[in-house]
Design a protein around this motif. Structure first.
Motif, PDB file in Angstrom:
ATOM      1  N   ARG A 402      72.845  40.069 -16.149  1.00 31.16           N
ATOM      2  CA  ARG A 402      72.827  38.850 -17.008  1.00 31.16           C
ATOM      3  C   ARG A 402      71.950  39.602 -18.187  1.00 31.16           C
ATOM      4  O   ARG A 402      70.748  40.008 -18.034  1.00 31.16           O
ATOM      5  N   GLU A 403      72.607  39.360 -19.407  1.00 34.87           N
ATOM      6  CA  GLU A 403      71.898  39.646 -20.671  1.00 34.87           C
ATOM      7  C   GLU A 403      70.659  38.621 -20.790  1.00 34.87           C
ATOM      8  O   GLU A 403      70.745  37.384 -20.921  1.00 34.87           O
ATOM      9  N   HIS A 404      69.699  38.991 -21.142  1.00 34.03           N
ATOM     10  CA  HIS A 404      68.696  38.214 -21.579  1.00 34.03           C
ATOM     11  C   HIS A 404      68.841  37.603 -22.875  1.00 34.03           C
ATOM     12  O   HIS A 404      69.053  38.090 -23.741  1.00 34.03           O
ATOM     13  N   ARG A 405      68.566  36.278 -22.688  1.00 30.31           N
ATOM     14  CA  ARG A 405      68.852  35.457 -24.057  1.00 30.31           C
ATOM     15  C   ARG A 405      67.682  34.281 -24.181  1.00 30.31           C
ATOM     16  O   ARG A 405      67.728  33.539 -24.996  1.00 30.31           O
ATOM     17  N   GLY A 406      66.740  34.192 -23.393  1.00 36.37           N
ATOM     18  CA  GLY A 406      65.716  33.168 -23.451  1.00 36.37           C
ATOM     19  C   GLY A 406      64.441  33.701 -24.144  1.00 36.37           C
ATOM     20  O   GLY A 406      64.480  34.778 -24.935  1.00 36.37           O
ATOM     21  N   LEU A 407      63.341  32.891 -23.907  1.00 39.41           N
ATOM     22  CA  LEU A 407      62.346  33.051 -24.722  1.00 39.41           C
ATOM     23  C   LEU A 407      61.590  34.302 -24.125  1.00 39.41           C
ATOM     24  O   LEU A 407      60.964  35.356 -24.874  1.00 39.41           O
ATOM     25  N   GLY A 408      61.496  34.595 -22.759  1.00 41.28           N
ATOM     26  CA  GLY A 408      60.873  35.371 -21.935  1.00 41.28           C
ATOM     27  C   GLY A 408      59.228  35.152 -22.175  1.00 41.28           C
ATOM     28  O   GLY A 408      58.611  34.257 -22.994  1.00 41.28           O
ATOM     29  N   VAL A 409      58.164  35.944 -21.457  1.00 40.60           N
ATOM     30  CA  VAL A 409      56.825  35.621 -21.549  1.00 40.60           C
ATOM     31  C   VAL A 409      56.291  35.980 -22.914  1.00 40.60           C
ATOM     32  O   VAL A 409      55.512  35.091 -23.434  1.00 40.60           O
ATOM     33  N   LEU A 410      56.843  36.878 -23.425  1.00 40.72           N
ATOM     34  CA  LEU A 410      56.477  37.069 -24.894  1.00 40.72           C
ATOM     35  C   LEU A 410      56.728  36.050 -25.937  1.00 40.72           C
ATOM     36  O   LEU A 410      55.672  35.566 -26.653  1.00 40.72           O
ATOM     37  N   GLY A 411      58.042  35.292 -25.823  1.00 39.32           N
ATOM     38  CA  GLY A 411      58.167  34.472 -26.832  1.00 39.32           C
ATOM     39  C   GLY A 411      57.267  33.404 -26.419  1.00 39.32           C
ATOM     40  O   GLY A 411      56.879  32.547 -27.287  1.00 39.32           O
ATOM     41  N   MET A 412      57.118  32.924 -25.041  1.00 43.89           N
ATOM     42  CA  MET A 412      56.133  31.733 -24.768  1.00 43.89           C
ATOM     43  C   MET A 412      54.919  32.094 -25.199  1.00 43.89           C
ATOM     44  O   MET A 412      54.288  31.040 -25.771  1.00 43.89           O
ATOM     45  N   ARG A 413      54.473  33.223 -25.213  1.00 47.19           N
ATOM     46  CA  ARG A 413      53.014  33.451 -25.692  1.00 47.19           C
ATOM     47  C   ARG A 413      53.076  33.088 -27.085  1.00 47.19           C
ATOM     48  O   ARG A 413      51.942  32.794 -27.604  1.00 47.19           O
ATOM     49  N   GLU A 414      53.773  33.891 -27.614  1.00 50.93           N
ATOM     50  CA  GLU A 414      53.896  33.626 -29.105  1.00 50.93           C
ATOM     51  C   GLU A 414      53.963  32.427 -29.930  1.00 50.93           C
ATOM     52  O   GLU A 414      53.276  31.832 -30.757  1.00 50.93           O
ATOM     53  N   ARG A 415      54.648  31.321 -29.102  1.00 51.04           N
ATOM     54  CA  ARG A 415      54.866  30.029 -29.319  1.00 51.04           C
ATOM     55  C   ARG A 415      53.394  29.402 -29.117  1.00 51.04           C
ATOM     56  O   ARG A 415      53.031  28.309 -29.797  1.00 51.04           O
ATOM     57  N   GLN A 417      50.409  30.581 -29.188  1.00 49.18           N
ATOM     58  CA  GLN A 417      49.457  30.878 -29.761  1.00 49.18           C
ATOM     59  C   GLN A 417      49.695  29.884 -31.244  1.00 49.18           C
ATOM     60  O   GLN A 417      48.658  29.647 -31.866  1.00 49.18           O
ATOM     61  N   VAL A 418      50.893  29.609 -31.695  1.00 45.58           N
ATOM     62  CA  VAL A 418      51.138  29.030 -32.824  1.00 45.58           C
ATOM     63  C   VAL A 418      50.549  27.633 -32.807  1.00 45.58           C
ATOM     64  O   VAL A 418      50.055  27.195 -33.600  1.00 45.58           O
ATOM     65  N   VAL A 419      50.925  27.216 -31.578  1.00 44.33           N
ATOM     66  CA  VAL A 419      50.272  25.604 -31.565  1.00 44.33           C
ATOM     67  C   VAL A 419      48.826  25.653 -31.035  1.00 44.33           C
ATOM     68  O   VAL A 419      48.382  24.425 -30.446  1.00 44.33           O
ATOM     69  N   GLY A 420      48.318  26.566 -30.606  1.00 41.48           N
ATOM     70  CA  GLY A 420      46.893  26.769 -30.103  1.00 41.48           C
ATOM     71  C   GLY A 420      46.763  26.346 -28.795  1.00 41.48           C
ATOM     72  O   GLY A 420      45.782  25.776 -28.063  1.00 41.48           O
ATOM     73  N   ALA A 421      47.983  26.561 -27.928  1.00 40.80           N
ATOM     74  CA  ALA A 421      47.960  26.649 -26.355  1.00 40.80           C
ATOM     75  C   ALA A 421      47.549  27.747 -25.789  1.00 40.80           C
ATOM     76  O   ALA A 421      47.663  28.862 -26.297  1.00 40.80           O
ATOM     77  N   ALA A 422      47.284  27.533 -24.335  1.00 38.81           N
ATOM     78  CA  ALA A 422      46.973  28.680 -23.403  1.00 38.81           C
ATOM     79  C   ALA A 422      48.215  28.778 -22.385  1.00 38.81           C
ATOM     80  O   ALA A 422      48.605  27.774 -21.910  1.00 38.81           O
ATOM     81  N   LEU A 423      48.739  30.055 -22.101  1.00 37.85           N
ATOM     82  CA  LEU A 423      49.960  30.193 -21.390  1.00 37.85           C
ATOM     83  C   LEU A 423      49.539  31.090 -20.124  1.00 37.85           C
ATOM     84  O   LEU A 423      48.955  32.129 -20.341  1.00 37.85           O
ATOM     85  N   GLU A 424      49.675  30.755 -19.008  1.00 35.14           N
ATOM     86  CA  GLU A 424      49.714  31.428 -17.895  1.00 35.14           C
ATOM     87  C   GLU A 424      51.050  31.374 -17.144  1.00 35.14           C
ATOM     88  O   GLU A 424      51.579  30.497 -17.029  1.00 35.14           O
ATOM     89  N   ALA A 425      51.479  32.772 -16.838  1.00 36.46           N
ATOM     90  CA  ALA A 425      52.887  32.813 -16.124  1.00 36.46           C
ATOM     91  C   ALA A 425      52.649  33.932 -15.051  1.00 36.46           C
ATOM     92  O   ALA A 425      52.058  35.187 -15.412  1.00 36.46           O
ATOM     93  N   ARG A 434      55.269  30.815 -11.293  1.00 35.99           N
ATOM     94  CA  ARG A 434      54.702  29.431 -12.102  1.00 35.99           C
ATOM     95  C   ARG A 434      54.398  29.647 -13.641  1.00 35.99           C
ATOM     96  O   ARG A 434      53.980  30.527 -13.738  1.00 35.99           O
ATOM     97  N   VAL A 435      54.802  28.470 -14.380  1.00 35.38           N
ATOM     98  CA  VAL A 435      54.275  29.030 -15.760  1.00 35.38           C
ATOM     99  C   VAL A 435      53.436  27.760 -16.062  1.00 35.38           C
ATOM    100  O   VAL A 435      53.985  26.638 -15.936  1.00 35.38           O
TER     101      VAL A 435
END
Length: 446
Positions: A402-415, A417-425, A434-435
């Motif tokens: 499967r070709e990766h096409r989603g956000l991934g943890v990197l994309g989730m963390r990037e988003r 940071q933009v909205v001032g949220a904390a992400l754990e995965a 768990r995310v």
């Protein structure tokens, strides 16, 4: 699910095994650097001096034994020539890495006067030939190594045999029968431990060094490619965020323009100043919308614009569309439980889109990497913050190819940071995944 691939950064580089005795080698390097022996040239010169001292010391012990034990008298000139030959043979090691073949063949040639000046029954050989043969094994390709070793053996055997004991004084030692092949066979047999075995050891060490070097090169290339993939994923996700921000702003600004136009039409006819102000709002709204589209639109991929007929400024999905997303996933066979805690309130537009994307990516990963696993989506609306949690248990075998096409943890963390949220995965204790996405909120969002 603990092995879920959430993006390019999840891949690991090629492991490089540590060479044998690497700890001892590092310690030796540190000690040599401390005493000022930095670089190959200095270290080879120090090795040559040490080997020369050891070889000359062995020679003098032998000469002392011949004179005082076996009563074999060597002239002072013979002793001087033997000492010079043994020292020169060892000092050739100073250039062993630059000229390995010269070091080996030259050292073998300097062994000939030693063989000629000592009786056939007596033999002495320094350490230089062993080290030279080993160095050739580590540095030379197989054809050149075979040629160098064969030349040294031939020189040592065919030339050394006739000159052995040719200039030696008479000695009262057990004689070798005349015409016997024993001396020749002895020279040939001694050539194996002198030249062949060190060369084989050196060839093994050199091959392993080259192999480890290739592994390190490959690991470095893989690490560089991994960084590039991660940077590419971040850039793609930022572009996607910019597109969504563009759509949100376009949607709201379009509404502002429409409302301003309506207010302009409804305002009193004699309120000219108010009408002019509302006209200015409409004008500024249009300019803002055009500027935003011109700046952020440069980040769009033309293939994703949806064609000429696509609606411009359409709102992107948010948590209001969560039930539709969950329904689509359930139709694909995923068992999903959605839990809402607290009194729902609206989030900021970009945060609302981000929360939706986190749920979307998490559900996709659960379907691809833990087929059949039960998924639980929790939305907790608290007074201090909003918590989004998506977890799944262990499932079937992960999908391959499967070709990766989603956000991934990197994309989730990037988003996040933009909205001032904390992400754990990460993985859970039962083998699932768990995310957790937590964002503080202010009074305007409740």
């Amino acid at each position: 699910m603990g092995e879920q691939d959430h993006g390019p950064a999840a891949r690991t580089a090629v492991p490089v095994p540590a060479p044998p005795f690497s700890g001892a080698g590092e310690l030796a390097d540190a000690l040599l650097d401390r005493v000022g022996l930095r670089g190959r040239a200095r270290r080879d010169a120090a090795l040559a001096a040490a080997v020369a001292a050891a070889s000359v010391g062995m020679l003098w012990l032998l000469l002392f034994s011949l004179v005082h034990v076996d009563a074999v008298a060597l002239s002072a000139a013979a002793g001087a020539v033997l000492t010079a030959a043994m020292a020169a043979q060892s000092l050739l090691l100073a250039v062993r890495r630059r000229y390995p073949v010269v070091c080996l063949v030259g050292g073998t040639a300097l062994q000939l006067p030693v063989m000629a000046l000592l009786p056939p029954e007596v033999g002495v050989q320094g350490l230089a030939l062993f080290i030279a043969a080993y160095t050739c094994g580590t540095l030379l390709p197989v054809p050149r190594l075979l040629g160098a070793v064969a030349g040294a053996v031939v020189l040592y055997w065919l030339v050394g045999g006739p000159v052995q004991g040719l200039l030696a004084p008479p000695a009262d030692l057990p004689p070798v029968p005349e015409g016997s092949a024993v001396p020749w066979l002895g020279l040939l047999a001694s050539g194996v431990p002198t030249f062949v075995l060190p060369a084989l050891v050196g060839a093994y060490v050199g091959t392993r060094r080259r192999y480890l070097g290739l592994l390190r090169t490959r690991a470095a290339e893989e690490a560089r490619a991994q960084r590039e993939r991660a940077e590419s994923a971040i850039r793609a996700e930022r572009a996607r965020m910019a597109r969504e921000l563009h759509d949100i702003a376009a949607h709201h600004l379009s509404g502002m323009v429409v409302q301003a136009g309506a207010a302009e039409r409804l305002i009193g006819r004699d309120d000219e100043a108010a009408r002019e102000a509302m006209a200015w709002v409409r004008s500024q709204g249009r300019e803002t919308l055009a500027g935003l589209r011109s700046v952020v639109g440069a980040l769009r991929d033309p293939a994703e614009d949806g064609g000429a007929g696509a609606e411009q400024g359409a709102p992107v999905p948010g948590l209001a569309d969560l039930d539709r997303l969950v329904g689509a996933e359930r139709e694909l066979g995923t068992e999903i439980e959605v839990v809402r805690e607290g009194e729902p309130y609206g989030l900021a537009p970009i945060a609302d889109v981000t929360a939706y994307r986190v749920v979307q990516e998490s559900l996709t990963n659960a379907r691809d990497h833990a087929a059949g696993a039960r998924v639980r989506v929790l939305l907790r609306y608290g007074a201090e913050g909003f918590v989004l949690e998506v977890g799944n248990g262990p499932g079937g075998a992960r999908a391959t190819g499967r070709e990766h096409r989603g956000l991934g943890v990197l994309g989730m963390r990037e988003r996040a940071q933009v909205v001032g949220a904390a992400l754990e995965a990460g993985p859970t204790g039962d083998g699932g995944w768990r995310v957790r996405w937590e964002m503080p909120v202010n009074g305007g969002e409740r």
